[in-house]
Write a protein that holds these residues in place. Structure first.
Motif, PDB file in Angstrom:
ATOM      1  N   MET A   1       0.938  -1.105  -0.081  1.00 33.83           N
ATOM      2  CA  MET A   1       0.121   0.099  -0.253  1.00 33.83           C
ATOM      3  C   MET A   1       0.816   1.073   0.139  1.00 33.83           C
ATOM      4  N   SER A   2       0.472   2.056  -0.745  1.00 37.77           N
ATOM      5  CA  SER A   2       1.417   3.363  -0.889  1.00 37.77           C
ATOM      6  C   SER A   2       0.616   4.694  -0.267  1.00 37.77           C
ATOM      7  N   TYR A   3       1.137   5.481   0.457  1.00 41.56           N
ATOM      8  CA  TYR A   3       0.534   6.660   1.150  1.00 41.56           C
ATOM      9  C   TYR A   3       1.234   7.766   0.622  1.00 41.56           C
ATOM     10  N   HIS A   4       1.080   7.903  -0.743  1.00 39.46           N
ATOM     11  CA  HIS A   4       1.933   9.156  -1.516  1.00 39.46           C
ATOM     12  C   HIS A   4       0.741  10.271  -1.168  1.00 39.46           C
ATOM     13  N   LYS A   5      -0.472  10.128  -1.191  1.00 40.05           N
ATOM     14  CA  LYS A   5      -1.483  11.257  -1.065  1.00 40.05           C
ATOM     15  C   LYS A   5      -1.303  11.670   0.267  1.00 40.05           C
ATOM     16  N   GLU A   6      -1.371  10.840   1.546  1.00 40.59           N
ATOM     17  CA  GLU A   6      -1.150  11.178   2.653  1.00 40.59           C
ATOM     18  C   GLU A   6       0.106  11.929   2.932  1.00 40.59           C
ATOM     19  N   LEU A   7       1.113  11.552   2.364  1.00 33.94           N
ATOM     20  CA  LEU A   7       2.467  12.259   2.642  1.00 33.94           C
ATOM     21  C   LEU A   7       2.550  13.384   1.801  1.00 33.94           C
ATOM     22  N   ALA A   8       1.983  13.872   0.884  1.00 36.30           N
ATOM     23  CA  ALA A   8       1.860  15.077   0.308  1.00 36.30           C
ATOM     24  C   ALA A   8       1.119  16.132   1.108  1.00 36.30           C
ATOM     25  N   ALA A   9      -0.133  15.434   1.698  1.00 37.82           N
ATOM     26  CA  ALA A   9      -0.882  16.301   2.538  1.00 37.82           C
ATOM     27  C   ALA A   9      -0.161  16.855   3.866  1.00 37.82           C
ATOM     28  N   ALA A  10       0.552  15.836   4.248  1.00 41.96           N
ATOM     29  CA  ALA A  10       1.425  15.810   5.577  1.00 41.96           C
ATOM     30  C   ALA A  10       2.635  17.052   5.563  1.00 41.96           C
ATOM     31  N   LYS A  11       3.353  16.881   4.283  1.00 44.35           N
ATOM     32  CA  LYS A  11       4.424  17.735   3.856  1.00 44.35           C
ATOM     33  C   LYS A  11       3.762  19.388   3.686  1.00 44.35           C
ATOM     34  N   LYS A  12       2.680  19.356   3.189  1.00 44.55           N
ATOM     35  CA  LYS A  12       1.957  20.666   3.100  1.00 44.55           C
ATOM     36  C   LYS A  12       1.669  21.313   4.373  1.00 44.55           C
ATOM     37  N   ALA A  13       0.874  20.363   5.368  1.00 46.69           N
ATOM     38  CA  ALA A  13       0.632  20.796   6.401  1.00 46.69           C
ATOM     39  C   ALA A  13       1.507  21.282   7.454  1.00 46.69           C
ATOM     40  N   ALA A  14       2.572  20.315   7.384  1.00 44.74           N
ATOM     41  CA  ALA A  14       3.941  20.588   8.355  1.00 44.74           C
ATOM     42  C   ALA A  14       4.401  21.873   7.761  1.00 44.74           C
ATOM     43  N   SER A  15       4.667  22.215   6.507  1.00 39.67           N
ATOM     44  CA  SER A  15       5.451  23.116   6.067  1.00 39.67           C
ATOM     45  C   SER A  15       4.701  24.491   6.395  1.00 39.67           C
TER      46      SER A  15
END
Ligand SMILES: Nc1ncnc2c1ncn2[C@@H]1O[C@H](COP(=O)(O)O)[C@@H](O)[C@H]1OP(=O)(O)O
Ligand SMILES: [Mg+2]
Ligand SMILES: [Mg+2]
Ligand SMILES: [Mg+2]
Length: 347
Positions: A1-15
């Motif tokens: 399972m990949s978590y690309h969408k979740e990772l992109a959201a997390a990077k945006k939120a943390a930045s």
């Protein structure tokens, strides 16, 4: 399972949260410091960061989600807190407007609700986001290191982690130290299970893959620990280092920025031994743990057991947390065992 969408959201939120924290740190006023019942300093930035990350995850993922986060709105709903809630709301709205992705203005109640969506208890079933909106609040208040730490658990395991470290130099601490005035600062570390760890400047330019230090000889290794002696027993860690043969003095920095620095090989070891009675929380280690393990490192408790993030908010670790590369771990575990035996009160 990949978590690309979740990772992109997390990077945006943390930045976005990192930018909010940078703005507050620049203008830090004494009146921004409140005292929670546990006496930890908490600032408008802690709350603002949590509200912003909760809001951005909701917008980006557009689905029900569970969030286990450090702060809640209890103190903010008390009499006399209205002014601080308004300040937090202004900060969050300023960050959203400056970014421009979402055409909204949040009310004070929206902000309180966003903070309180972090009330999940986590656990071994399903997915849970885990957030420390500012890790290392004391470092933040001092103008030193702090981190915004966001991770995702799936089935009790950490599957992605993002660590924003706004004051960490882009180049190694070994070259630059923490306070070199000519040094560019602001790092974003991120990792997805099985995908390695990457670091990019917080301003958004391109990412590079990072690896932990390959040092095999403890004499050449340096180690990180808490800046605050109240957070980790410096006398015990110094004994461990001595038994291991480490020559360099400890590098003391606040927050999970230590995990980030370790993941790119700035030092080879991280030792954390809180004083008796302190219970570790998952948000203080989840993101850092995957950032280091995906870069080739190992994170265990003092008995050599992996950290178990599936038991709710707390991590039940044996005595302390130790981090290093695969080669040094057996030597480090021995030094830890011997030191703990020596320090144990004789009965
Ligand atoms: N008495 C304590 N012992 C150990 N860690 C603590 C203690 N009080 C707070 N912390 C948490 O430990 C982390 C700081 O560790 P470090 O010393 O590595 O910077 C932070 O997550 C901090 O919470 P917070 O997120 O509120 O700053
Ligand atoms: Mg705190
Ligand atoms: Mg913390
Ligand atoms: Mg915190």
């Amino acid at each position: 399972m990949s978590y690309h969408k979740e990772l992109a959201a997390a990077k945006k939120a943390a930045s976005l949260a990192a930018r909010l924290c940078q703005n507050v740190q620049k203008a830090l006023l004494q009146s921004d410091v409140q005292s929670k019942t546990d006496k930890t300093p908490v600032t408008v930035a802690d709350y603002g960061s949590q509200a912003l990350i909760s809001f951005v995850l909701q917008q980006e993922l557009r689905a029900e989600f569970s969030l286990v986060a450090e702060e809640d709105s209890k103190d903010l709903r008390k009499d006399g807190a209205q002014e601080i809630v308004e300040r937090i709301t202004k900060l969050v709205n300023y960050s959203l407007t400056t970014d421009g992705s979402y055409n909204v203005t949040l009310s004070t109640e929206d902000v309180l609700k966003a903070i309180d969506s972090g009330r999940s208890e986590g656990g071994s079933q399903g997915q849970h986001w885990v957030l420390d909106p500012i890790d290392g609040t004391k470092g933040f208040l001092r103008g030193d290191q702090y981190a915004i730490a966001l991770a995702l658990l799936d089935g009790g395991k950490v599957v992605l982690g993002v660590l924003a470290c706004p004051n960490l130099p882009l180049t190694s601490l070994e070259d630059a130290g923490q306070h070199s005035p000519n040094n560019e600062v602001g790092c974003l570390f991120f990792a997805e299970v099985g995908g390695g760890t990457y670091m990019q400047p917080l301003d958004g330019s391109s990412a590079v893959k990072v690896q932990v230090s390959a040092v095999e000889n403890p004499e050449e290794a340096s180690f990180f620990e808490s800046y605050e002696a109240a957070h980790s027993m410096h006398d015990l860690t110094s004994l461990i280092a001595q038994k291991l043969g480490v020559k360099a003095p400890p590098v003391r920095i606040d927050s999970q920025a230590k995990y980030g620095a370790l993941s790119r090989g700035d030092g080879a070891i991280y030792l954390r031994f809180p004083h008796k009675g302190y219970r570790e929380k998952i948000w203080d280690h989840a993101a850092g743990c995957i950032v280091v393990t995906e870069a080739g490192g190992v994170v265990t408790d003092a008995a050599g057991q992996p950290l178990d993030f599936s038991k709710g908010k707390h991590l039940d670790v044996d005595t302390g947390i130790i981090v290093t590369n695969q080669k040094l771990m057996p030597l480090l575990l021995n030094a830890v065992k011997e030191s703990l035996k020596e320090k144990a009160p004789s009965s």
